[in-house]
Design a protein around this motif. Structure first.
Motif, PDB file in Angstrom:
ATOM      1  N   ASN A 127       0.796  -1.349  -0.068  1.00  9.89           N
ATOM      2  CA  ASN A 127       0.003   0.046   0.108  1.00  9.89           C
ATOM      3  C   ASN A 127       0.821   1.377   0.081  1.00  9.89           C
ATOM      4  N   CYS A 128       0.451   2.384  -0.559  1.00 10.61           N
ATOM      5  CA  CYS A 128       0.963   3.473  -0.561  1.00 10.61           C
ATOM      6  C   CYS A 128       0.515   4.543   0.515  1.00 10.61           C
ATOM      7  N   ALA A 129       1.173   5.423   0.934  1.00  9.22           N
ATOM      8  CA  ALA A 129       0.944   6.358   1.940  1.00  9.22           C
ATOM      9  C   ALA A 129       1.436   7.806   1.363  1.00  9.22           C
ATOM     10  N   ALA A 130       0.803   8.959   1.761  1.00  9.78           N
ATOM     11  CA  ALA A 130       1.126  10.333   1.367  1.00  9.78           C
ATOM     12  C   ALA A 130       1.230  11.229   2.584  1.00  9.78           C
ATOM     13  N   ASP A 131       2.019  12.170   2.303  1.00 12.64           N
ATOM     14  CA  ASP A 131       2.140  13.290   3.622  1.00 12.64           C
ATOM     15  C   ASP A 131       2.602  14.536   2.933  1.00 12.64           C
ATOM     16  N   ARG A 132       2.070  15.641   3.489  1.00 14.45           N
ATOM     17  CA  ARG A 132       2.520  16.986   2.935  1.00 14.45           C
ATOM     18  C   ARG A 132       3.868  17.556   3.151  1.00 14.45           C
ATOM     19  N   LEU A 133       4.448  16.998   4.231  1.00 11.70           N
ATOM     20  CA  LEU A 133       5.766  17.479   4.695  1.00 11.70           C
ATOM     21  C   LEU A 133       6.882  16.342   5.219  1.00 11.70           C
ATOM     22  N   ARG A 134       6.365  15.327   5.480  1.00  3.90           N
ATOM     23  CA  ARG A 134       7.355  14.125   6.279  1.00  3.90           C
ATOM     24  C   ARG A 134       7.808  13.241   4.900  1.00  3.90           C
ATOM     25  N   VAL A 135       8.954  12.795   5.043  1.00  2.00           N
ATOM     26  CA  VAL A 135       9.261  11.559   4.261  1.00  2.00           C
ATOM     27  C   VAL A 135       8.532  10.261   4.646  1.00  2.00           C
ATOM     28  N   VAL A 136       7.867   9.544   3.915  1.00  2.00           N
ATOM     29  CA  VAL A 136       7.133   8.416   4.011  1.00  2.00           C
ATOM     30  C   VAL A 136       7.924   7.234   4.202  1.00  2.00           C
ATOM     31  N   ASP A 137       8.589   7.015   5.049  1.00  2.00           N
ATOM     32  CA  ASP A 137       9.373   5.854   5.204  1.00  2.00           C
ATOM     33  C   ASP A 137       9.531   5.063   6.583  1.00  2.00           C
ATOM     34  N   ASN A 138       8.335   5.499   7.480  1.00  2.00           N
ATOM     35  CA  ASN A 138       8.465   4.834   8.655  1.00  2.00           C
ATOM     36  C   ASN A 138       6.983   4.155   8.885  1.00  2.00           C
ATOM     37  N   PRO A 139       7.269   2.730   8.683  1.00  2.00           N
ATOM     38  CA  PRO A 139       6.005   1.971   8.887  1.00  2.00           C
ATOM     39  C   PRO A 139       5.175   1.992  10.122  1.00  2.00           C
ATOM     40  N   ARG A 140       5.626   2.559  11.193  1.00  2.00           N
ATOM     41  CA  ARG A 140       4.914   2.830  12.516  1.00  2.00           C
ATOM     42  C   ARG A 140       4.103   4.050  12.596  1.00  2.00           C
ATOM     43  N   LEU A 141       4.169   4.917  11.563  1.00  2.00           N
ATOM     44  CA  LEU A 141       3.676   6.307  11.632  1.00  2.00           C
ATOM     45  C   LEU A 141       2.579   6.280  10.957  1.00  2.00           C
ATOM     46  N   ASN A 142       1.444   7.106  11.380  1.00  2.00           N
ATOM     47  CA  ASN A 142       0.198   7.396  10.553  1.00  2.00           C
ATOM     48  C   ASN A 142       0.466   8.684   9.745  1.00  2.00           C
ATOM     49  N   TYR A 143       0.322   8.499   8.394  1.00  2.00           N
ATOM     50  CA  TYR A 143       0.609   9.609   7.549  1.00  2.00           C
ATOM     51  C   TYR A 143      -0.726  10.315   7.011  1.00  2.00           C
ATOM     52  N   ASP A 144      -0.627  11.464   6.403  1.00  2.00           N
ATOM     53  CA  ASP A 144      -1.772  12.025   6.195  1.00  2.00           C
ATOM     54  C   ASP A 144      -2.997  11.339   5.400  1.00  2.00           C
ATOM     55  N   SER A 145      -2.330  10.413   4.494  1.00  2.00           N
ATOM     56  CA  SER A 145      -3.316   9.679   3.509  1.00  2.00           C
ATOM     57  C   SER A 145      -2.572   8.121   3.278  1.00  2.00           C
ATOM     58  N   GLN A 146      -3.328   7.337   3.278  1.00  2.00           N
ATOM     59  CA  GLN A 146      -2.917   5.875   2.869  1.00  2.00           C
ATOM     60  C   GLN A 146      -4.220   5.157   1.887  1.00  2.00           C
ATOM     61  N   GLY A 147      -3.694   4.318   1.215  1.00  2.00           N
ATOM     62  CA  GLY A 147      -4.617   3.664   0.353  1.00  2.00           C
ATOM     63  C   GLY A 147      -4.771   2.152   1.024  1.00  2.00           C
ATOM     64  N   GLN A 148      -5.552   1.448   0.354  1.00  2.00           N
ATOM     65  CA  GLN A 148      -6.136   0.301   0.950  1.00  2.00           C
ATOM     66  C   GLN A 148      -5.222  -1.107   0.572  1.00  2.00           C
ATOM     67  N   GLY A 149      -4.319  -0.712  -0.578  1.00  2.00           N
ATOM     68  CA  GLY A 149      -3.521  -1.807  -0.815  1.00  2.00           C
ATOM     69  C   GLY A 149      -3.808  -2.680  -2.019  1.00  2.00           C
ATOM     70  N   THR A 150      -2.747  -3.167  -2.708  1.00  2.00           N
ATOM     71  CA  THR A 150      -2.820  -4.119  -3.700  1.00  2.00           C
ATOM     72  C   THR A 150      -1.896  -5.414  -3.547  1.00  2.00           C
ATOM     73  N   GLN A 151      -2.806  -6.616  -3.647  1.00  2.00           N
ATOM     74  CA  GLN A 151      -1.873  -7.896  -3.487  1.00  2.00           C
ATOM     75  C   GLN A 151      -0.956  -8.291  -4.456  1.00  2.00           C
ATOM     76  N   VAL A 152       0.481  -8.556  -4.149  1.00  2.00           N
ATOM     77  CA  VAL A 152       1.358  -9.271  -4.895  1.00  2.00           C
ATOM     78  C   VAL A 152       1.586 -10.639  -4.316  1.00  2.00           C
ATOM     79  N   THR A 153       1.618 -11.553  -5.097  1.00  2.00           N
ATOM     80  CA  THR A 153       2.120 -12.885  -4.981  1.00  2.00           C
ATOM     81  C   THR A 153       2.803 -13.347  -6.053  1.00  2.00           C
ATOM     82  N   VAL A 154       4.305 -13.659  -5.336  1.00  2.00           N
ATOM     83  CA  VAL A 154       5.154 -14.353  -6.107  1.00  2.00           C
ATOM     84  C   VAL A 154       5.427 -15.590  -6.038  1.00  2.00           C
ATOM     85  N   SER A 155       5.079 -16.647  -6.971  1.00  2.00           N
ATOM     86  CA  SER A 155       5.299 -18.087  -6.645  1.00  2.00           C
ATOM     87  C   SER A 155       6.817 -18.461  -7.156  1.00  2.00           C
ATOM     88  N   SER A 156       7.164 -19.458  -6.468  1.00  2.00           N
ATOM     89  CA  SER A 156       8.598 -20.131  -6.891  1.00  2.00           C
ATOM     90  C   SER A 156       8.541 -20.933  -7.874  1.00  2.00           C
TER      91      SER A 156
END
Length: 121
Positions: free
Chosen positions: A92-121
């Motif tokens: 999923n992606c997230a967006a913020d007006r000011l902060r670099v969006v690189d910390n998975p523990r923070l809540n940012y201004d906006s975020q999406g619901q996500g898209t599933q990626v599955t990689v088979s071996s």
């Protein structure tokens, strides 16, 4: 409130490539945008980010050299090459007006619901 919608995830084989899109309701050069991923049984991980002002890019060590983040008008892309089964996750992606969006523990201004990626071996 910026709305974000991800797309492009699907089932692929190891070694394949995919391009994910994060469509924004606002121009993305006014936002910092980041991609995260969540796999079953694992903590949420930072994947890649692009800053709002100069478009500086950031990558996690696990994807550096394989993934590329870029932007165009209202969309941020994540080009994923050389996919591995370990890349399987909900992205999923997230967006913020000011902060670099690189910390998975923070809540940012906006975020999406996500898209599933599955990689088979």
């Amino acid at each position: 409130q910026v709305e974000l919608v991800e797309s492009g995830g699907r089932l692929v084989q190891a070694g394949d490539s995919l391009r994910l899109s994060c469509a924004s309701s606002n121009p993305v050069n006014s936002l910092s945008v980041g991609w995260f991923r969540l796999a079953p049984g694992k903590a949420r991980q930072f994947v890649a980010a692009i800053s709002w002002n100069q478009g500086t890019t950031y990558y996690s060590d696990s994807v550096k050299g394989r993934f590329t983040i870029s932007r165009d008008r209202n969309t941020v892309f994540l080009q994923m090459n050389g996919l591995k089964p370990d890349d399987t996750a909900l992205y999923n992606c997230a967006a913020d007006r000011l902060r670099v969006v690189d910390n998975p523990r923070l809540n940012y201004d906006s975020q999406g619901q996500g898209t599933q990626v599955t990689v088979s071996s």
